[in-house]
Enzyme design. Structure first.
Site: not given
Length: 298
Positions: A223, A279
């Site tokens: 991210k 994840r």
């Protein structure tokens, strides 16, 4: 037990890191390539494959439910017939229902299917009822707004307390609908309606979410807030691990992403904090990281 590794399988043309990797060239997912990649991730240590048909990156345009289902259902059916554990990344109760029907047709127990819903406070009213009725598992993610608006909804009185309070409000919707506590997985929503600094604050306080008594899923893989830490140049799309001929072939190991090492560090920290799962895009790096933590804790 070691923290569970959830491998990401994006069947989207526009996901921030690997969009278009499994496009067959005619606008449809290449089912063989996608299943091959899922099997590769499983061999590397992914215990769950998270299948998504809509990008939820900031600024992404919504994908119609019919298109989302067209992308994911053929791949989902094959994965279930391979007896793989699967999570379906969707904000829509209609897509979740279609996935559960797909599981039934493939001979899988609907209670083994995880619905990974990142819609947060915009959770569709039908989703809690569906989870309660079917017994499927649900990831409740903290989020405000949608991909178009969430970046403007980052004002909190007290970040950790507010995020926990809003997560518990969401949880109550599921419990009120008749879902059991064991079905519920909490996700603090790293990158959703948070600034970069707010992401770091939540990561420092991850144990506060674990203490709520539910399984906690941690998702920070590749991210944007990691980019400033690893010294990436600013501007432009993130380096794409799934571009070029290797992506078209579908079977080649994806190229290393510049944020994968940082992601593995965070996976280790999440495991240390007691998170149930992480994840990730790069399965092997995070698998190694959580195994080291597991060894230390044993």
């Amino acid at each position: 037990m070691p923290t569970t590794i959830m491998g990401i399988l994006n069947l989207t043309p526009d996901s921030f890191s690997d969009g278009g990797r499994f496009d067959d060239g005619a606008g449809s997912p290449d089912v063989v390539a996608a299943v091959t990649e899922a099997l590769r991730m499983a061999q590397l240590g992914a215990e769950i494959i998270d299948v998504g048909g809509e990008s939820t990156r900031p600024g992404a345009r919504p994908t119609p439910a019919e298109e989302e289902q067209r992308r994911i259902l053929p791949v989902l059916g094959e994965l279930l017939r391979c007896r793989m554990s699967v999570s379906v990344d969707t904000r829509r109760a209609a897509t979740a229902l279609a996935a559960l029907k797909c599981a039934d047709e493939a001979g899988a127990d609907p209670r083994s299917l995880i619905i990974n819903d990142v819609s947060g406070l915009l959770t569709e009213p039908a989703m809690p009822e569906l989870i309660a009725e079917t017994g499927a598992q649900i990831v409740i993610t903290h989020n405000r707004g949608d991909s178009q608006t969430m970046s403007s909804l980052t004002v909190y009185d007290s970040l950790v307390e507010d995020v926990i309070d809003e997560l518990l409000q969401l949880r109550e919707r599921y419990l009120a609908a008749g879902a059991r506590r064991e079905q519920i997985i909490l996700d603090p929503g790293i990158g959703f309606s948070k600034t970069h600094e707010q992401n770091w604050e939540l990561i420092r306080e991850l144990e506060s979410f674990v203490r709520l008594g539910h399984r906690v899923l941690f998702g920070a893989s590749r991210k944007g807030f990691l980019g400033s830490v690893v010294g990436e140049p600013t501007g432009g799309r993130e380096p794409d691990a799934g571009s070029g001929d290797a992506a078209a072939a579908g079977a080649a190991h994806p190229l290393a992403h510049p944020r994968d090492h940082a992601t593995a560090v965070l996976s280790a920290l999440a495991a240390q904090a007691g998170a149930w799962g992480v994840r990730v895009h790069d399965v092997q790096g995070s698998r190694d990281a959580v195994q080291v933590i597991s060894k230390l804790r044993s």
